[in-house]
Design a protein around this motif. Structure first.
Motif, PDB file in Angstrom:
ATOM      1  N   ARG A 208     -16.346  73.640 132.610  1.00 59.46           N
ATOM      2  CA  ARG A 208     -16.255  73.374 134.043  1.00 59.46           C
ATOM      3  C   ARG A 208     -16.084  74.695 134.780  1.00 59.46           C
ATOM      4  O   ARG A 208     -15.089  75.404 134.589  1.00 59.46           O
ATOM      5  CB  ARG A 208     -15.093  72.434 134.325  1.00 59.46           C
ATOM      6  CG  ARG A 208     -15.020  71.941 135.748  1.00 59.46           C
ATOM      7  CD  ARG A 208     -13.974  70.859 135.900  1.00 59.46           C
ATOM      8  NE  ARG A 208     -13.823  70.442 137.284  1.00 59.46           N
ATOM      9  CZ  ARG A 208     -12.983  69.503 137.692  1.00 59.46           C
ATOM     10  NH1 ARG A 208     -12.218  68.875 136.795  1.00 59.46           N
ATOM     11  NH2 ARG A 208     -12.896  69.180 138.966  1.00 59.46           N
TER      12      ARG A 208
ATOM     13  N   SER B 205     -12.061  63.528 132.920  1.00 60.01           N
ATOM     14  CA  SER B 205     -12.666  63.391 134.237  1.00 60.01           C
ATOM     15  C   SER B 205     -14.003  62.690 134.080  1.00 60.01           C
ATOM     16  O   SER B 205     -14.940  63.255 133.504  1.00 60.01           O
ATOM     17  CB  SER B 205     -12.860  64.767 134.893  1.00 60.01           C
ATOM     18  OG  SER B 205     -13.574  64.631 136.110  1.00 60.01           O
TER      19      SER B 205
ATOM     20  N   LYS C 140     -16.661  64.388 136.509  1.00 61.69           N
ATOM     21  CA  LYS C 140     -17.047  65.753 136.145  1.00 61.69           C
ATOM     22  C   LYS C 140     -17.459  65.877 134.679  1.00 61.69           C
ATOM     23  O   LYS C 140     -17.906  66.953 134.266  1.00 61.69           O
ATOM     24  CB  LYS C 140     -15.888  66.716 136.408  1.00 61.69           C
ATOM     25  CG  LYS C 140     -15.366  66.700 137.836  1.00 61.69           C
ATOM     26  CD  LYS C 140     -16.433  67.135 138.826  1.00 61.69           C
ATOM     27  CE  LYS C 140     -15.851  67.173 140.239  1.00 61.69           C
ATOM     28  NZ  LYS C 140     -16.875  67.603 141.239  1.00 61.69           N
TER      29      LYS C 140
END
Length: 299
Positions: free
Chosen positions: A11, A84, A87
């Protein structure tokens, strides 16, 4: 080292976002084998979880696990695994504690944490302040100790069984020698300094204990022995190839060579015939009359 699990794309900007969001509550951030792990202050765990859920979109708590490091002052780590969904990213959150200091419960943040915290309490003895039902969940009633601690005896001291005589579950002390209960966690293949039972059989061979007794044959002798076993056996000679091989002597051999007094030759014995067979052979053969069809019934 490559990750054994399916790789997930890192990320972007997560490290800066964590430092800005958590501030002094963030103690360490490690990115290893494609995974992010952070260590936070124990007292701030509930607030950290709320911030990660509401600001960084880690919507789900997947698991809570315990780890035991007996050599550390705070020997236990409580590890939270967050996911997540939006995400497509996972984050590992760690806190440290000891046997007496409780960890704040995150049941108000994720209600599913109630059972997960009970598992860590049952297996490691970690206390969770604020858990509404902090009881054992995997072991039986009255169980003593915490099975996944590194210093927990592998066999235990008390066993339970169902008693047909009492018609209930009974607890009894384990009848084992102390030597079979405590271990040093050393593998004999990794340089243990003690001698295992059976190692004395290798003594006097010039080898180190535990290597086993060597074969007394060389490699060439072993191959020759195998080739000899695979070879076809020699033909077996006849035992009566000549009269002398019978072992009966010349007198017996001469007597056996003489013909009988009547000059008859040996003939195979004829098969005896029964009276019925003799009668059938004398009777002339007659053609059998055809059988008459039965009357009545279906044609």
């Amino acid at each position: 080292m490559a990750s054994p699990a399916p790789l997930v794309a890192p990320r972007a900007g997560l490290a800066a976002a964590l430092e800005k969001l958590l501030g002094d509550d963030l103690l360490a951030h490690v990115f290893t084998v494609g995974e992010d792990s952070i260590t936070v202050r124990r007292e701030a765990i509930a607030g950290v979880m709320i911030s990660l859920r509401d600001n960084l979109d880690y919507q789900q708590l997947m698991e809570i696990a315990g780890v035991d490091y007996p050599d550390r002052p705070e020997r236990f780590e409580v590890v939270y695994h967050l996911l997540s969904v939006t995400k497509n990213h996972r984050l590992r959150v760690r806190v440290s504690t000891d046997e007496a200091t409780p960890v704040p419960s995150i049941v108000p943040v994720w209600p599913v944490a109630g059972w997960l915290e009970r598992e860590v309490f049952d297996m490691y003895g970690v206390l969770f302040a604020g858990n509404p039902d902090l009881r054992r969940i995997l072991t039986d009633y009255g169980f003593q100790g915490h099975p996944q601690r590194k210093d927990f005896p592998l066999t235990g001291y008390i066993e339970l069984r169902y008693s047909e005589e009492d018609k209930r579950v009974v607890y009894e002390p384990v009848k084992l020698a102390q030597d079979f209960r405590n271990f040093d966690f050393l593998s004999p293949w990794e340089g243990a300094d003690y001698v295992l039972p059976g190692d004395e059989k290798a003594g006097g061979t010039g080898e180190a204990p535990g290597k086993g007794a060597p074969t007394p044959m060389t490699a060439r002798e072993v191959k020759a022995s195998d080739d000899k076993a695979k070879a076809a056996p020699p033909p077996t000679p006849k035992t009566t190839e000549k009269p002398a091989d019978t072992g009966a002597g010349n007198k017996t051999n001469k007597a056996a060579a003489k013909p009988s007094k009547d000059g008859a030759k040996a003939k195979p014995a004829a098969k005896a015939k029964t009276p019925a067979t003799k009668k059938a052979e004398k009777a002339p053969a007659r053609p059998r009359a055809p059988r008459k069809p039965k009357t009545g019934g279906d044609a």
